[in-house]
Scaffold this motif. Structure first.
Motif, PDB file in Angstrom:
ATOM      1  N   VAL A 200       0.866  -1.183   0.000  1.00  0.00           N
ATOM      2  CA  VAL A 200       0.000   0.000   0.000  1.00  0.00           C
ATOM      3  C   VAL A 200       0.899   1.228   0.000  1.00  0.00           C
ATOM      4  CG1 VAL A 200      -0.199   0.077   2.528  1.00  0.00           C
ATOM      5  CG2 VAL A 200      -1.948   1.149   1.121  1.00  0.00           C
ATOM      6  N   LEU A 201       0.553   2.191  -0.835  1.00  0.00           N
ATOM      7  CA  LEU A 201       1.324   3.431  -0.943  1.00  0.00           C
ATOM      8  C   LEU A 201       0.547   4.555  -0.280  1.00  0.00           C
ATOM      9  CD1 LEU A 201       2.469   3.190  -4.694  1.00  0.00           C
ATOM     10  CD2 LEU A 201       3.661   2.339  -2.662  1.00  0.00           C
ATOM     11  N   ASP A 202       1.080   5.066   0.817  1.00  0.00           N
ATOM     12  CA  ASP A 202       0.465   6.194   1.519  1.00  0.00           C
ATOM     13  C   ASP A 202       0.943   7.491   0.867  1.00  0.00           C
ATOM     14  OD1 ASP A 202      -0.946   7.648   3.471  1.00  0.00           O
ATOM     15  OD2 ASP A 202       0.856   7.807   4.721  1.00  0.00           O
ATOM     16  N   THR A 203       0.044   8.425   0.668  1.00  0.00           N
ATOM     17  CA  THR A 203       0.378   9.673  -0.033  1.00  0.00           C
ATOM     18  C   THR A 203      -0.014  10.888   0.800  1.00  0.00           C
ATOM     19  OG1 THR A 203      -1.778   9.819  -1.153  1.00  0.00           O
ATOM     20  CG2 THR A 203      -0.049   8.549  -2.254  1.00  0.00           C
ATOM     21  N   PRO A 204       0.600  12.040   0.528  1.00  0.00           N
ATOM     22  CA  PRO A 204       0.199  13.273   1.220  1.00  0.00           C
ATOM     23  C   PRO A 204      -1.235  13.662   0.867  1.00  0.00           C
ATOM     24  CG  PRO A 204       2.346  13.527   0.161  1.00  0.00           C
ATOM     25  CD  PRO A 204       1.760  12.253  -0.354  1.00  0.00           C
ATOM     26  N   GLY A 205      -1.923  14.276   1.813  1.00  0.00           N
ATOM     27  CA  GLY A 205      -3.265  14.775   1.551  1.00  0.00           C
ATOM     28  C   GLY A 205      -3.229  15.983   0.626  1.00  0.00           C
ATOM     29  N   VAL A 206      -4.142  16.021  -0.329  1.00  0.00           N
ATOM     30  CA  VAL A 206      -4.171  17.110  -1.304  1.00  0.00           C
ATOM     31  C   VAL A 206      -5.581  17.682  -1.403  1.00  0.00           C
ATOM     32  CG1 VAL A 206      -3.841  17.757  -3.718  1.00  0.00           C
ATOM     33  CG2 VAL A 206      -2.273  16.123  -2.641  1.00  0.00           C
ATOM     34  N   LEU A 207      -5.675  18.988  -1.247  1.00  0.00           N
ATOM     35  CA  LEU A 207      -6.919  19.721  -1.475  1.00  0.00           C
ATOM     36  C   LEU A 207      -6.846  20.415  -2.834  1.00  0.00           C
ATOM     37  CD1 LEU A 207      -7.487  21.415   1.995  1.00  0.00           C
ATOM     38  CD2 LEU A 207      -9.099  19.868   0.878  1.00  0.00           C
ATOM     39  N   PRO A 208      -7.985  20.699  -3.453  1.00  0.00           N
ATOM     40  CA  PRO A 208      -7.947  21.495  -4.686  1.00  0.00           C
ATOM     41  C   PRO A 208      -7.473  22.909  -4.374  1.00  0.00           C
ATOM     42  CG  PRO A 208     -10.213  21.183  -3.961  1.00  0.00           C
ATOM     43  CD  PRO A 208      -9.359  20.302  -3.101  1.00  0.00           C
ATOM     44  N   PRO A 209      -6.902  23.608  -5.356  1.00  0.00           N
ATOM     45  CA  PRO A 209      -6.410  24.969  -5.102  1.00  0.00           C
ATOM     46  C   PRO A 209      -7.497  25.914  -4.605  1.00  0.00           C
ATOM     47  CG  PRO A 209      -5.590  24.141  -7.192  1.00  0.00           C
ATOM     48  CD  PRO A 209      -6.612  23.164  -6.716  1.00  0.00           C
ATOM     49  N   HIS A 210      -8.711  25.709  -5.099  1.00  0.00           N
ATOM     50  CA  HIS A 210      -9.817  26.582  -4.710  1.00  0.00           C
ATOM     51  C   HIS A 210     -11.060  25.738  -4.435  1.00  0.00           C
ATOM     52  CE1 HIS A 210      -7.450  30.076  -5.917  1.00  0.00           C
ATOM     53  NE2 HIS A 210      -7.169  29.435  -7.047  1.00  0.00           N
ATOM     54  N   ILE A 211     -11.766  26.085  -3.365  1.00  0.00           N
ATOM     55  CA  ILE A 211     -13.043  25.436  -3.031  1.00  0.00           C
ATOM     56  C   ILE A 211     -14.129  26.500  -3.157  1.00  0.00           C
ATOM     57  CG2 ILE A 211     -14.353  24.203  -1.262  1.00  0.00           C
ATOM     58  CD1 ILE A 211     -11.675  23.254  -0.114  1.00  0.00           C
ATOM     59  N   LEU A 212     -15.004  26.324  -4.119  1.00  0.00           N
ATOM     60  CA  LEU A 212     -15.984  27.356  -4.436  1.00  0.00           C
ATOM     61  C   LEU A 212     -17.199  27.327  -3.522  1.00  0.00           C
ATOM     62  CD1 LEU A 212     -15.873  27.122  -8.349  1.00  0.00           C
ATOM     63  CD2 LEU A 212     -14.582  28.638  -6.832  1.00  0.00           C
ATOM     64  N   ASP A 213     -17.481  26.182  -2.931  1.00  0.00           N
ATOM     65  CA  ASP A 213     -18.661  26.028  -2.079  1.00  0.00           C
ATOM     66  C   ASP A 213     -18.316  26.409  -0.638  1.00  0.00           C
ATOM     67  OD1 ASP A 213     -20.754  24.960  -0.409  1.00  0.00           O
ATOM     68  OD2 ASP A 213     -21.370  23.680  -2.068  1.00  0.00           O
ATOM     69  N   ASP A 214     -18.930  27.486  -0.130  1.00  0.00           N
ATOM     70  CA  ASP A 214     -18.625  27.962   1.228  1.00  0.00           C
ATOM     71  C   ASP A 214     -18.977  26.929   2.288  1.00  0.00           C
ATOM     72  OD1 ASP A 214     -17.671  30.421   0.309  1.00  0.00           O
ATOM     73  OD2 ASP A 214     -19.669  31.330   0.337  1.00  0.00           O
ATOM     74  N   GLU A 215     -20.091  26.223   2.104  1.00  0.00           N
ATOM     75  CA  GLU A 215     -20.497  25.235   3.097  1.00  0.00           C
ATOM     76  C   GLU A 215     -19.528  24.061   3.143  1.00  0.00           C
ATOM     77  OE1 GLU A 215     -24.673  24.209   3.559  1.00  0.00           O
ATOM     78  OE2 GLU A 215     -25.232  25.891   2.287  1.00  0.00           O
ATOM     79  N   VAL A 216     -18.974  23.670   1.988  1.00  0.00           N
ATOM     80  CA  VAL A 216     -17.968  22.612   1.957  1.00  0.00           C
ATOM     81  C   VAL A 216     -16.733  23.046   2.742  1.00  0.00           C
ATOM     82  CG1 VAL A 216     -16.356  21.347   0.479  1.00  0.00           C
ATOM     83  CG2 VAL A 216     -18.756  21.547  -0.183  1.00  0.00           C
ATOM     84  N   CYS A 217     -16.323  24.294   2.570  1.00  0.00           N
ATOM     85  CA  CYS A 217     -15.188  24.839   3.343  1.00  0.00           C
ATOM     86  C   CYS A 217     -15.423  24.671   4.839  1.00  0.00           C
ATOM     87  CB  CYS A 217     -15.004  26.328   3.027  1.00  0.00           C
ATOM     88  SG  CYS A 217     -13.955  26.667   1.607  1.00  0.00           S
ATOM     89  N   THR A 218     -16.627  24.999   5.282  1.00  0.00           N
ATOM     90  CA  THR A 218     -16.948  24.923   6.707  1.00  0.00           C
ATOM     91  C   THR A 218     -16.926  23.482   7.199  1.00  0.00           C
ATOM     92  OG1 THR A 218     -18.292  26.916   6.560  1.00  0.00           O
ATOM     93  CG2 THR A 218     -18.684  25.484   8.439  1.00  0.00           C
ATOM     94  N   LYS A 219     -17.469  22.555   6.414  1.00  0.00           N
ATOM     95  CA  LYS A 219     -17.467  21.143   6.811  1.00  0.00           C
ATOM     96  C   LYS A 219     -16.048  20.610   6.903  1.00  0.00           C
ATOM     97  CE  LYS A 219     -21.957  20.378   4.609  1.00  0.00           C
ATOM     98  NZ  LYS A 219     -22.641  19.807   3.418  1.00  0.00           N
ATOM     99  N   LEU A 220     -15.195  21.019   5.984  1.00  0.00           N
ATOM    100  CA  LEU A 220     -13.796  20.592   6.034  1.00  0.00           C
ATOM    101  C   LEU A 220     -13.099  21.160   7.269  1.00  0.00           C
ATOM    102  CD1 LEU A 220     -12.799  20.996   2.264  1.00  0.00           C
ATOM    103  CD2 LEU A 220     -13.269  18.867   3.494  1.00  0.00           C
TER     104      LEU A 220
END
Length: 370
Positions: A200-220
């Protein structure tokens, strides 16, 4: 204040804060950009891709980079932290993914039985794929996902349980695990089975450069993927309380409010002093440690009583204010500095929420059929 409105306000604040850091984006660092490219190069080369998501946010924690990279037969959505999610709602989400022709699996990375079942599932899945291509080479499984969904914890557990099952000797390797997002810096290979060999290859966590949905930002931010400093601990604690107030979770704590169960901290001290054994137990009780059972008990009881006795709409922001005031006593935080006390209470509340001590939640709603 409605939960959705508060969530959007926090999301906008996160976006504003990250865009004013001087580097263009507070979370998408050069390191994350490099990791994103390295992961993209490996996806076509591996046998399986495990997209690890947070079971509390099955949609909001999706790994954006996979949209155009891999087929549904090669991709498995692994919903980690299922022990923190609402179980009945999680079953609905599994059905939803099945209807979308996605393979999904729920797991608790810290539970041996859960990891063994996942390992068996993965081995069976690989056998099915091998029937198609007739290959016998070493199997590689790539773990991908956004930060703080538990990829490294999952990789370590698969490695440990897999090595035990294969009766292999030797020193165990470890991927870096931290409650803070972004601790994994490199792609790490860990062996999880033999005959045939599985890695199994473990990798660094990656977010998209921009999150357009404000509610998604809050949940994260609520689940710890985006650092608290971008949103503010007090604001996130208020958002959690608004979610709690609209849920049925607090109703499960009704029995804690019974007079026979109500005991103050002073009462416990008196009980503990009645014998040397109980005296030793008293020494192990620290009012400043909010994770101790008696503190969590008081927090649950207090929240239940405040919500139940509130005369008004549970979405009224006055209820949240009353809950935060009541937390001073429940957490035994001194009132020497109101600002300091509020931040301390907020941090303790968020920690108890994130560790499942204040109920089990799924913050995303299943999309409606068009």
């Amino acid at each position: 204040m409605a939960t959705a409105t508060l969530a959007r306000q926090i999301g906008r604040a996160i976006t504003k804060a990250t865009n004013s850091t001087g580097s263009g984006n507070g979370w998408f660092s050069p390191h994350m950009a490099a990791a994103s490219r390295a992961i993209a190069e490996r996806i076509p080369l591996v046998d399986l891709v495990l997209e690890v998501r947070d079971a509390r946010i099955p949609l909001s924690s999706a790994y954006d980079q996979l949209r155009n990279h891999t087929s549904s037969s090669k991709r498995i959505i692994v919903m980690n932290k299922m022990d923190l999610a609402n179980h009945s709602q999680l079953k609905d989400w599994m059905k939803y993914f099945e209807q979308k022709n996605y393979i999904s699996y729920g797991v608790n990375a810290h539970n041996k039985e859960s990891i063994q079942q996942l390992l068996n599932f993965l081995q069976a899945r690989v056998r099915e794929l091998k029937k198609v291509d007739q290959s016998s080479h070493t199997t590689t499984i790539l773990l991908v996902g956004i930060p703080n969904v538990g990829k490294s914890a999952l990789a370590n557990s698969l490695h440990r349980i897999g090595r035990i099952s294969a009766a292999e000797k030797g020193k165990l390797k470890h991927a870096t695990v931290s409650p803070q997002p972004g601790e994994t810096k490199n792609i790490t290979g860990l062996k999880i089975a033999s005959h045939p060999n599985f890695y199994v290859l473990d990798t660094p966590g990656v977010l998209p450069p921009h999150i357009l949905d404000d509610e998604v930002c809050t949940k994260l931010a609520l689940t710890g993927t985006i650092q608290d400093c971008f949103a503010g601990e007090k604001e996130l604690a208020q958002c959690f309380l608004s979610i709690l107030n609209r849920s049925d979770e607090y109703k499960k704590w009704a029995k804690l409010s019974n007079s026979e169960n109500e005991r103050s901290f002073a009462d416990r001290n008196i009980e503990c002093s009645t014998s040397s054994e109980m005296g030793m137990k008293r020494k192990r009780q620290y009012p400043t440690d909010h994770t101790q059972d008696f503190i969590v008990h008081d927090v649950r009881r207090t929240l239940f009583e405040v919500i139940s006795s509130f005369d008004g709409n549970v979405e009224d922001e006055r209820l949240i204010e009353e809950e935060l005031k009541a937390m001073h006593a429940a957490f035994q935080v001194p009132l020497e500095s109101e600002h300091y006390a509020q931040n301390k209470i907020a941090a303790k509340l968020l920690n108890l929420f994130r560790t499942g001590r204040l109920g089990h939640y799924i913050l995303d709603s299943i999309p409606r059929k068009l």
